[in-house]
Design an enzyme around this catalytic site. Structure first.
Site, short mmCIF file in Angstrom:
data_model
loop_
_atom_site.label_atom_id
_atom_site.label_comp_id
_atom_site.label_asym_id
_atom_site.label_seq_id
_atom_site.Cartn_x
_atom_site.Cartn_y
_atom_site.Cartn_z
N ARG A 84 0.90 4.02 2.53
CA ARG A 84 1.29 4.73 3.76
C ARG A 84 1.58 3.84 4.96
NH1 ARG A 84 -2.17 7.49 0.71
NH2 ARG A 84 -1.55 9.57 0.07
N ASP A 137 0.87 -1.18 0.00
CA ASP A 137 0.00 0.00 0.00
C ASP A 137 0.91 1.23 0.00
OD1 ASP A 137 -0.94 -0.10 3.57
OD2 ASP A 137 0.90 0.47 2.53
N HIS A 145 -9.11 6.67 -9.21
CA HIS A 145 -7.76 7.18 -9.48
C HIS A 145 -7.21 6.57 -10.76
CE1 HIS A 145 -7.25 8.35 -4.96
NE2 HIS A 145 -8.14 9.08 -5.61
N1 APR Z 1 -6.12 -5.26 5.95
C1 APR Z 1 -6.74 -4.14 6.40
N2 APR Z 1 -6.21 -2.90 6.28
C2 APR Z 1 -5.01 -2.81 5.66
C3 APR Z 1 -4.31 -3.93 5.15
C4 APR Z 1 -4.93 -5.20 5.32
N3 APR Z 1 -4.35 -6.32 4.88
N4 APR Z 1 -3.15 -3.49 4.58
C5 APR Z 1 -3.13 -2.14 4.73
N5 APR Z 1 -4.24 -1.74 5.38
C6 APR Z 1 -4.67 -0.37 5.70
C7 APR Z 1 -3.59 0.54 6.21
O1 APR Z 1 -3.52 0.46 7.63
C8 APR Z 1 -4.09 1.90 5.75
O2 APR Z 1 -5.02 2.43 6.68
O3 APR Z 1 -5.09 0.18 4.46
C9 APR Z 1 -4.83 1.58 4.46
C10 APR Z 1 -4.00 1.90 3.23
O4 APR Z 1 -3.85 3.30 3.18
P1 APR Z 1 -2.92 3.94 2.04
O5 APR Z 1 -1.62 3.20 1.99
O6 APR Z 1 -2.91 5.43 2.28
O7 APR Z 1 -3.68 3.61 0.69
P2 APR Z 1 -4.94 4.36 0.10
O8 APR Z 1 -5.87 4.81 1.20
O9 APR Z 1 -5.50 3.50 -0.96
O10 APR Z 1 -4.25 5.66 -0.58
C11 APR Z 1 -5.12 6.54 -1.25
O11 APR Z 1 -3.21 7.81 -2.00
O12 APR Z 1 -1.18 8.17 -3.05
C12 APR Z 1 -2.51 8.11 -3.21
O13 APR Z 1 -3.45 7.70 -5.29
C13 APR Z 1 -2.88 7.03 -4.20
O14 APR Z 1 -4.98 5.85 -4.35
C14 APR Z 1 -3.92 6.21 -3.47
C15 APR Z 1 -4.40 7.17 -2.40
#
Ligand code: APR
Length: 287
Positions: free
Chosen positions: A48, A46, A138
């Site tokens: 962040r 992911d 996105h």
């Molecule tokens: N199960 C549950 N939650 C999870 C898991 C999992 N296996 N893996 C990760 N997470 C959670 C993390 O704790 C976090 O809260 O999913 C979330 C992922 O957040 P981000 O990494 O910020 O991803 P996202 O929310 O999709 O980002 C949004 O940011 O950079 C831009 O365009 C990009 O679409 C992306 C947007």
């Protein structure tokens, strides 16, 4: 002063009560909002998460800031870091997770009103969710074009360039309007920072307003306007968060249910409550 808070829909804030809500037939228009957290189990990092997130692992690209890799002005100046990353993210080597399959089950049972995803990995399509029920807010890697003249770039050539982490250039030759070759950089139709979201996102947003259940899965809700979607769910409509951590306003309303932890584990628990577990595992094994 009249108290306008509607009566609570759920008997309690639990997945069992959510399952009852669905089995009662009161939840026939389910909207789902997803982020990168539903694809981490597929092997796609992911953005962040502290240790494993993409933004924590871009040091080798020495960017001004991690998000620069998805920044249009930066890409125009230097598209190479994006293509180093694209090689790792490009669809083709990843399979849908149990969470993707759960959403496809909702569609099969005619319960999926709309899926709004922030993910660019096309795993929702791979899970068999009908494309007319998917809003890729996105964008995605599915198509690509020149950032200058917008001329589409061939898919097969794109796959070749990405596999070699090479930057593809526009192939548009001279036209009567423009005697020069374009040679602009080619970019997948992913929404970069400073780019507008697809119009479909704004067209479909009102579907959230007439949903009778909302599932929010695997997102930090950090990026607007997507992050604002859960606020459009009508009062009294249950919202379920399947996420490692609490995010956004989820948990603050009377009918919010927080299922914190791994999203695949969470949807398996809901599938158990619904009596769909066998079907879910069978569908997932087929992929
Ligand atoms: N199960 C549950 N939650 C999870 C898991 C999992 N296996 N893996 C990760 N997470 C959670 C993390 O704790 C976090 O809260 O999913 C979330 C992922 O957040 P981000 O990494 O910020 O991803 P996202 O929310 O999709 O980002 C949004 O940011 O950079 C831009 O365009 C990009 O679409 C992306 C947007």
């Amino acid at each position: 002063v009249s108290d306008d808070t509607p009566p609570e829909t759920l008997r309690e804030r639990s997945l069992a009560a959510i399952a009852e809500h669905i089995k009662s037939g009161k939840a026939r228009r389910i909207v789902v909002m997803t982020g990168a957290g539903i694809s981490t189990a597929a092997g796609i990092p992911d953005f962040r998460s502290p240790e494993t997130g993409l933004y924590a692992n871009l040091a080798k690209l020495n960017l001004p800031r991690p998000e620069s890799v998805f920044d249009l002005p930066f890409f125009r100046h230097n598209p190479k870091p994006f293509y180093v990353l694209a090689k790792d993210l490009y669809p083709g080597n990843f399979y849908p997770t149990v969470s993707h399959v759960f959403i496809s089950l909702l569609a099969k049972k005619c319960l999926l009103h709309q899926l709004f995803t922030q993910n660019i990995d096309c795993l929702e399509r791979a899970a068999g969710i009908p494309s007319e029920l998917i809003v890729e807010a996105h964008g995605s890697f599915a198509t690509q074009r020149c950032i200058e003249c917008k001329t589409p770039f061939p898919d097969d050539l794109m796959r070749e360039h990405v596999s070699r982490a090479e930057v593809p250039r526009c192939m548009r030759g001279p036209t009567e309007l423009d005697p020069t070759h374009c040679e602009g950089f080619v970019k997948p139709d992913i929404v970069f920072f400073h780019e507008a979201l697809p119009s479909l996102f704004h067209d479909r947003m009102d579907l959230v307003d007439n949903a009778d259940l909302a599932l929010v899965m695997g997102t930090s809700l950090q990026v607007h306007p997507f992050a604002g979607l859960p606020e459009y769910v009508k009062k009294g409509v249950p919202r379920v968060l399947f996420n490692m951590e609490r995010v956004g306003s989820l948990g603050s309303l009377a009918d919010d249910v927080l299922e914190l932890g791994d999203c695949d584990t969470g949807v398996r628990k809901l599938a158990d409550e619904l009596g769909w577990r066998e079907e879910l595992e069978a569908e997932w094994r087929k992929l």
